[in-house]
Design a protein around this motif. Structure first.
Motif, mmCIF file in Angstrom:
data_model
loop_
_atom_site.group_PDB
_atom_site.id
_atom_site.type_symbol
_atom_site.label_atom_id
_atom_site.label_comp_id
_atom_site.label_asym_id
_atom_site.label_seq_id
_atom_site.Cartn_x
_atom_site.Cartn_y
_atom_site.Cartn_z
ATOM 1 N N UNK A 25 0.710 -1.204 0.131
ATOM 2 C CA UNK A 25 -0.131 -0.043 -0.067
ATOM 3 C C UNK A 25 0.850 1.205 -0.125
ATOM 4 N N UNK A 76 2.505 1.696 -3.205
ATOM 5 C CA UNK A 76 1.593 2.101 -4.406
ATOM 6 C C UNK A 76 1.448 3.631 -3.976
ATOM 7 N N UNK A 94 2.388 6.257 -7.068
ATOM 8 C CA UNK A 94 1.255 6.936 -7.670
ATOM 9 C C UNK A 94 1.470 8.681 -7.714
ATOM 10 N N UNK A 102 -16.102 7.312 -7.281
ATOM 11 C CA UNK A 102 -15.673 6.121 -7.893
ATOM 12 C C UNK A 102 -16.657 5.469 -8.703
ATOM 13 N N UNK A 109 -7.203 8.321 -11.441
ATOM 14 C CA UNK A 109 -7.469 7.609 -10.340
ATOM 15 C C UNK A 109 -6.206 7.592 -9.426
ATOM 16 N N UNK A 110 -5.170 8.055 -9.762
ATOM 17 C CA UNK A 110 -3.990 8.151 -8.880
ATOM 18 C C UNK A 110 -4.039 8.892 -7.587
ATOM 19 N N UNK A 160 -6.783 9.751 -6.376
ATOM 20 C CA UNK A 160 -7.985 9.130 -5.442
ATOM 21 C C UNK A 160 -7.340 8.108 -4.627
ATOM 22 N N UNK A 161 -6.503 7.552 -5.236
ATOM 23 C CA UNK A 161 -5.834 6.108 -4.474
ATOM 24 C C UNK A 161 -4.951 6.761 -3.308
ATOM 25 N N UNK A 205 -7.102 7.945 -0.693
ATOM 26 C CA UNK A 205 -7.737 6.823 -0.028
ATOM 27 C C UNK A 205 -6.888 5.925 0.753
ATOM 28 N N UNK A 206 -5.781 5.637 0.365
ATOM 29 C CA UNK A 206 -4.707 4.969 1.142
ATOM 30 C C UNK A 206 -3.885 5.633 2.277
#
Lengths: 125, 172
Positions: free
Chosen positions: B70, B73, B77, B127, B139-140, B142-143, B146-147
């Motif tokens: 995670x 990632x 991103x 989403x 989406x990057x 957003x990821x 979110x993470x």
């Protein structure tokens, strides 16, 4: 151990193709996944098993390859079922909320069964 | 910040980049933490080096494999976003990634001199409608949001864009 990037598309059974991905999918190579997907669709198939068993890493660009084609409301929708998703990748799918939008199956056979079910439902409408 | 007890500089060769070594500097933080820095050029092929850097760092820290994935990632991103939008393809530039991991927390600062882009100011993304509209990009950010538990953006004293990320870690 780093697994080199690879994408292989094979016909799993009539009308259902399986896309086996390996290694890492990111901004530097996502176009190869997209080309493989386009190749499958150009053959007239719209049912795809996405096998992630040997995927070590997938970025948002990698996710995007599939999401760009995801449109269940389309006249001729393209269906994907993801299978053998590594736990870390699945955790990200779930954390992002994609776990509730996309579909998953434990094996390629189960994914194919899910895809056949979708076609039957779609024809029954 | 904790006191450091030892500093190591490592170089690793980048596959496909003839003769170029990527340098990472690590500092052990007592009792089991680590601080590390990597500097890469603005080329998407270096994303693999950033991930390898994160693999090396997380392998030496008390962090479980899923959380290691995670945080890798989120970093990937952020760096990809800078390369694609902050600088643009083919433009000269650098991205510096500094991470610090201990048994409780992951912290990172990603710095660059590309175009100012405050991703924390972007509106939240829905989403489901994003996906149902068939949109494949965007989406990057957003990821990352979110993470990570904390995402901050600022221009630092040296005029660099600086994205700070923070995440509490599960106990191993």
């Amino acid at each position: 151990m780093t697994i080199p990037f690879k994408v292989v598309a094979t016909e799993f059974e009539p009308w259902i193709w399986e896309l086996k991905l390996e290694g890492s999918i990111d901004m530097s190579n996502y176009s190869k996944v997209d080309e493989a997907l386009k190749g499958v669709f150009e053959r007239g198939a719209s049912l795809v098993i996405v096998n992630l068993q040997r995927v070590q890493y997938i970025s948002s660009t990698g996710f995007g390859c599939f999401l760009g084609y995801y449109n269940p409301a389309a006249k001729e929708p393209k269906w994907f079922v993801f299978t053998q998703v590594p736990p870390a990748v699945k955790r990200v799918f779930d954390s992002l909320g994609l776990g509730g939008i996309l579909e998953f199956a434990p094996s390629s056979e189960a994914a194919a069964a899910l895809l056949r079910q979708k076609v039957r439902k779609s024809l029954a409408r | 910040m904790n006191n450091t007890c030892s500093t190591t500089t490592r170089r690793f060769l980048m596959k496909g980049v003839a003769g170029r070594a990527i340098e990472m500097v690590t500092q052990k933080l007592p009792p089991s933490g680590l601080r590390a820095t990597i500097l890469v050029g603005n080329e998407s092929r270096y994303l693999g080096a950033v991930r390898r850097f994160m693999h090396l760092v997380t392998a030496e820290c008390p962090i479980n494999p899923e959380e290691a994935y995670v945080v890798t990632l989120a970093i990937d991103e952020a760096v990809a976003n800078i390369m694609e939008h902050g600088y643009g393809a083919g433009k000269p530039g650098f991205v510096r990634v500094e991470v610090e991991i201990d048994d409780r927390e992951f912290k990172a600062v990603i710095a660059d001199r590309g175009t100012y882009f405050d991703l924390t100011a972007l509106p939240p993304l829905d989403l489901r409608s994003h996906v149902q509209d068939g949109r494949s990009r965007g989406l990057g950010v957003f990821m990352i949001r979110k993470l990570m538990e904390q995402v901050e953006y600022r221009v630092n004293e040296d005029g660099e864009n600086e994205l700070s990320l923070k995440k509490l870690l599960e106990r191993v």
